[in-house]
Design a protein around this motif. Sequence first.
Motif, PDB file in Angstrom:
ATOM      1  N   ILE A  89     -17.692  -8.773 112.152  1.00  0.00           N
ATOM      2  CA  ILE A  89     -17.240 -10.117 112.472  1.00  0.00           C
ATOM      3  C   ILE A  89     -17.122 -10.330 113.975  1.00  0.00           C
ATOM      4  O   ILE A  89     -17.071 -11.475 114.451  1.00  0.00           O
ATOM      5  N   VAL A  90     -17.102  -9.249 114.725  1.00  0.00           N
ATOM      6  CA  VAL A  90     -17.023  -9.357 116.186  1.00  0.00           C
ATOM      7  C   VAL A  90     -18.211 -10.143 116.736  1.00  0.00           C
ATOM      8  O   VAL A  90     -18.109 -10.786 117.783  1.00  0.00           O
ATOM      9  N   TRP A  91     -19.343 -10.109 116.039  1.00  0.00           N
ATOM     10  CA  TRP A  91     -20.530 -10.820 116.496  1.00  0.00           C
ATOM     11  C   TRP A  91     -20.349 -12.332 116.479  1.00  0.00           C
ATOM     12  O   TRP A  91     -21.164 -13.071 117.041  1.00  0.00           O
ATOM     13  N   GLN A  92     -19.289 -12.819 115.847  1.00  0.00           N
ATOM     14  CA  GLN A  92     -19.006 -14.256 115.863  1.00  0.00           C
ATOM     15  C   GLN A  92     -18.348 -14.706 117.172  1.00  0.00           C
ATOM     16  O   GLN A  92     -18.365 -15.893 117.497  1.00  0.00           O
ATOM     17  N   LEU A  93     -17.781 -13.777 117.908  1.00  0.00           N
ATOM     18  CA  LEU A  93     -17.027 -14.144 119.108  1.00  0.00           C
ATOM     19  C   LEU A  93     -17.848 -14.929 120.140  1.00  0.00           C
ATOM     20  O   LEU A  93     -17.332 -15.886 120.725  1.00  0.00           O
ATOM     21  N   ILE A 107     -15.871 -19.910 109.089  1.00  0.00           N
ATOM     22  CA  ILE A 107     -14.947 -19.108 108.281  1.00  0.00           C
ATOM     23  C   ILE A 107     -15.678 -18.514 107.085  1.00  0.00           C
ATOM     24  O   ILE A 107     -15.484 -17.338 106.736  1.00  0.00           O
ATOM     25  N   GLN A 108     -16.538 -19.315 106.450  1.00  0.00           N
ATOM     26  CA  GLN A 108     -17.335 -18.808 105.339  1.00  0.00           C
ATOM     27  C   GLN A 108     -18.257 -17.674 105.811  1.00  0.00           C
ATOM     28  O   GLN A 108     -18.417 -16.659 105.126  1.00  0.00           O
ATOM     29  N   GLN A 109     -18.866 -17.880 106.960  1.00  0.00           N
ATOM     30  CA  GLN A 109     -19.762 -16.864 107.506  1.00  0.00           C
ATOM     31  C   GLN A 109     -19.000 -15.567 107.801  1.00  0.00           C
ATOM     32  O   GLN A 109     -19.459 -14.477 107.465  1.00  0.00           O
ATOM     33  N   GLU A 112     -26.590 -15.768 111.777  1.00  0.00           N
ATOM     34  CA  GLU A 112     -26.703 -15.804 110.319  1.00  0.00           C
ATOM     35  C   GLU A 112     -28.014 -15.172 109.859  1.00  0.00           C
ATOM     36  O   GLU A 112     -28.056 -14.465 108.836  1.00  0.00           O
ATOM     37  N   THR A 113     -29.094 -15.389 110.610  1.00  0.00           N
ATOM     38  CA  THR A 113     -30.372 -14.743 110.281  1.00  0.00           C
ATOM     39  C   THR A 113     -30.240 -13.236 110.356  1.00  0.00           C
ATOM     40  O   THR A 113     -30.713 -12.502 109.473  1.00  0.00           O
ATOM     41  N   LYS A 114     -29.586 -12.771 111.418  1.00  0.00           N
ATOM     42  CA  LYS A 114     -29.361 -11.335 111.584  1.00  0.00           C
ATOM     43  C   LYS A 114     -28.459 -10.792 110.481  1.00  0.00           C
ATOM     44  O   LYS A 114     -28.692  -9.687 109.958  1.00  0.00           O
ATOM     45  N   ARG A 115     -27.458 -11.573 110.080  1.00  0.00           N
ATOM     46  CA  ARG A 115     -26.538 -11.123 109.039  1.00  0.00           C
ATOM     47  C   ARG A 115     -27.256 -10.976 107.707  1.00  0.00           C
ATOM     48  O   ARG A 115     -27.034  -9.989 106.975  1.00  0.00           O
TER      49      ARG A 115
END
Length: 365
Positions: free
Chosen positions: A251-255, A159-161, A236-239
């Motif tokens: 945020i779609v990348w979290q799916l 959620i934080q991410q 997270e590295t990419k973010r």
Amino acid sequence: MEEGGEQTSLLVKENVSWAIGYGVATTCIGLALIGFLVGTPIFQQDEPCGSPVKSIFQVIVASFRNMTLEVPADSSLLYEVKSNHIQRTILAHSDDFRFLYKAAVISDPSLVYGGCRSSWSLCTVTEVEELKILIHLLPIWVTGIFFAAAISQMHTTFIQQGAVMNTKIGSLSIPPASLYSFEVICVTLWVLSMNKVLVPATRTYFANGAELTQLQRIGIGRFLMIFAMAMAALLETKRLQSVQEGELLSIVWQLPQYFVIAGAECFAVITQLEFFHGQAPDSMKSVLTAFALLTTALGNYLNSAIITLIAWVTRVWHSPGWIPDHLNKGHLDYYYWCLTALSLVNFVVYLYFASKYKLKKIVIC
């Protein structure tokens, strides 16, 4: 109903009103309570008798009280309640933890046949086997705690991410916590895929038509968790790279990581409940089912302890640490890599104890 109500309530809180959101959650809980009260009268259950926890302590105490006695080589000489009139289910004798069988050694036959037996000095083989089942399940249960600590990232760091990513999809704003709804949907898809694709495929693959065992399914769940944590670390590295470039990753990348965690939950959590309930003796099914569910609570506590420890150590070592209030200044990816390594070690430990585990054997007499 609870999960659906939780997600609906969350969306209402984020976009309409917190008061109305809590009202939605309260309504769903009320409907669930009504359904429970309506169904209770038509549910038949056996009245419990005795205490499984007391039985466990009785075996331990009796084993130490009979420490000087020798365990006979012939297991039929050990104490067991038998009846010529009523068919009973007892647990078969096994060779491990032979010390505990001192609790079933008959030192004075007159006490047995005279009806003066004390359960604190003489126990049945079945009672000893019940304790041994609990001992065998303990290592698998412990690995479940570490697994639950990793899976709890959905409710914490994920959620934080997501909160520091681009939550806009067109004109729609996606609350990061609402992605848990996607995970619930994915669990359903995983269950359908497992029942319709994986199970028939394994029947075809194995010559004897066997399926994946429950321990194998739990192992697959533990293995998938390694990939889920690694995916979160790479994301997270990419973010962080995109932030340095002045862009926000969607945020779609979290799916994908939610999808893999759904698979891990399907294989490990659901099957673990079935496994503990199936391996539990009749007198301990409720206890061991609760025991299995306890891993979730302890996993959440362990996750809080790990986050607190890593945040404190890394902040002292190099301010602001890996998990600061502003994630763009930290390295949440390093934390995820630590969880990846922890999940890998947990998987290896699980494989060892699962390979040593012997399923219970029941004897009808």
